[in-house]
Motif scaffolding. Structure first.
Motif, PDB file in Angstrom:
ATOM      1  N   LYS A  78       4.693  36.778  17.017  1.00 41.32           N
ATOM      2  CA  LYS A  78       4.866  37.569  18.238  1.00 41.32           C
ATOM      3  C   LYS A  78       6.135  37.169  18.979  1.00 41.32           C
ATOM      4  O   LYS A  78       6.859  38.020  19.501  1.00 41.32           O
ATOM      5  CB  LYS A  78       3.646  37.417  19.150  1.00 41.32           C
ATOM      6  N   VAL A  79       6.422  35.875  19.027  1.00 41.38           N
ATOM      7  CA  VAL A  79       7.657  35.405  19.667  1.00 41.38           C
ATOM      8  C   VAL A  79       8.867  35.953  18.910  1.00 41.38           C
ATOM      9  O   VAL A  79       9.828  36.438  19.515  1.00 41.38           O
ATOM     10  CB  VAL A  79       7.701  33.858  19.731  1.00 41.38           C
ATOM     11  N   ALA A  80       8.804  35.917  17.591  1.00 39.99           N
ATOM     12  CA  ALA A  80       9.914  36.439  16.773  1.00 39.99           C
ATOM     13  C   ALA A  80      10.128  37.929  17.040  1.00 39.99           C
ATOM     14  O   ALA A  80      11.266  38.395  17.160  1.00 39.99           O
ATOM     15  CB  ALA A  80       9.656  36.191  15.294  1.00 39.99           C
ATOM     16  N   GLU A  81       9.041  38.689  17.153  1.00 37.26           N
ATOM     17  CA  GLU A  81       9.145  40.122  17.432  1.00 37.26           C
ATOM     18  C   GLU A  81       9.806  40.360  18.797  1.00 37.26           C
ATOM     19  O   GLU A  81      10.644  41.248  18.934  1.00 37.26           O
ATOM     20  CB  GLU A  81       7.762  40.782  17.411  1.00 37.26           C
ATOM     21  N   LYS A  84      13.552  39.811  18.696  1.00 38.49           N
ATOM     22  CA  LYS A  84      14.275  40.884  17.992  1.00 38.49           C
ATOM     23  C   LYS A  84      14.438  42.107  18.885  1.00 38.49           C
ATOM     24  O   LYS A  84      15.434  42.814  18.789  1.00 38.49           O
ATOM     25  CB  LYS A  84      13.530  41.285  16.713  1.00 38.49           C
ATOM     26  N   LYS A  85      13.465  42.348  19.765  1.00 35.99           N
ATOM     27  CA  LYS A  85      13.524  43.510  20.661  1.00 35.99           C
ATOM     28  C   LYS A  85      14.555  43.301  21.778  1.00 35.99           C
ATOM     29  O   LYS A  85      15.006  44.242  22.383  1.00 35.99           O
ATOM     30  CB  LYS A  85      12.148  43.788  21.271  1.00 35.99           C
ATOM     31  N   GLY A  86      14.863  42.042  22.036  1.00 35.67           N
ATOM     32  CA  GLY A  86      15.855  41.743  23.064  1.00 35.67           C
ATOM     33  C   GLY A  86      15.275  41.669  24.377  1.00 35.67           C
ATOM     34  O   GLY A  86      15.447  41.831  25.430  1.00 35.67           O
TER      35      GLY A  86
END
Length: 86
Positions: A78-81, A84-86
């Motif tokens: 979830k942190v990685a997602e 990536k979304k900024g």
């Protein structure tokens, strides 16, 4: 008596991590990040779930369930997602 410290070459990713750590704006945040990174590295180095790893060996001790490990991995995903979304 002086000690010689071996200083291995760092990869680009390792240098970026160091630069990002040094760029954190304030002391309390830096301390929290340092502690969290230490705990995260310990988690990676010492898995403690009772599942079976890729080699067929137990991941750690039966004190923790596989769900505990998977919940940490899910949180990291979830942190990685979010990054990536900024």
């Amino acid at each position: 008596m002086s000690q010689s410290i071996d200083r291995p070459e760092l990869s680009a990713a390792e240098w970026k991590l160091i630069q990002d750590l040094r760029a954190l704006p304030d002391e309390p945040l830096r301390n929290r990040v340092h502690a969290s990174l230490g705990e995260l590295l310990y988690f990676f180095q010492n898995p403690k779930c009772q599942g079976v790893g890729v080699d067929g060996f137990p991941c750690g001790t039966p004190r923790s369930s596989c769900d505990d490990c998977h919940s940490v991995w899910d949180a990291l995903d979830k942190v990685a997602e979010r990054t990536k979304k900024g």
